[in-house]
Enzyme design. Sequence first.
Site, PDB file in Angstrom:
ATOM      1  NE  ARG A   1      -7.745  -8.949   0.212  1.00  0.00           N
ATOM      2  CZ  ARG A   1      -7.165  -7.568  -0.467  1.00  0.00           C
ATOM      3  NH1 ARG A   1      -6.371  -6.694  -0.430  1.00  0.00           N
ATOM      4  NH2 ARG A   1      -8.019  -7.848  -1.943  1.00  0.00           N
TER       5      ARG A   1
ATOM      6  CE  LYS B   1      -3.713  -1.706   1.166  1.00  0.00           C
ATOM      7  NZ  LYS B   1      -5.808  -2.245   2.458  1.00  0.00           N
TER       8      LYS B   1
END
Length: 281
Positions: A257, A222
């Site tokens: 995840r 991210k």
Amino acid sequence: MITHPPLCGLALDRPRLMGILNVTPDSFSDGGRHATVEAALARARTMAREAEILDIGGESTRPGAEEVPVAEEIARTVPVIEAIRAAGLATPISIDTRKAAVAEAALDAGADMVNDVTAGRFDPEMLPLVAGRGVPVCLMHSVADPKTMQAHARYDDVVEEVYAHLEERIAAAEDAGIDRRNIIADPGIGFGKTLQHNLSLIRHLDRYHALGVPLLFGASRKRFIGAITGADDAADRLGGSIAVALAAATKGAHILRVHDTHETGQALRLHLAIQDGFEED
């Protein structure tokens, strides 16, 4: 770590890896790489050797992303799920969607759980669907929608406000008839949060054990990792992604995840060996 009942047949006595399989042309990290059924199946085969859950998504929810029509999202995801099952892969499959019709089609095709980035806020039919099918659902904290969420990244106390939101969504899920044993919570790293918000949530991730449900953590590749490390290309954020995954594991996250299942799995095995001990076969 705090244990919970098994999820999709997996004991939650240690962190489990959820492999990200985006079958989209525009996801922030791997858009287009697995856009054909053949490419997606090949990646699923590889990840199934490393990850305990496959998370398949047909709509990008990156900041600024546009909504994908239901029919198109189904057309992207269902053939991949069908191909995975036809190939004999029994790895549990999660459908990453905020739309009940997509979730229903995916479950019919062989998916085992639902991962909703809006925690049932986007589609009022989602929670009743999950309740009726008796499958697990991950309820993630987010604000507004992907297109505008970063403009709403305003909190007085991000840790407590995210907690309160998740607590409310868990109650809504139970009111819809979803068994608490089938509920997972995710603080939503990067979804309507600034860099400092993300760091606060990671630092205080163990606060969310008080919700009484398993915790899913997703920060792989991210933007905040790139902001801290200078890695502008999402594919260059492997080291940072592993670092935050291990930080989450230390805080007791039950599901990690990730995109890079092989590398994260290797790091996690070493992390657990150091923490819990290791016995040779």
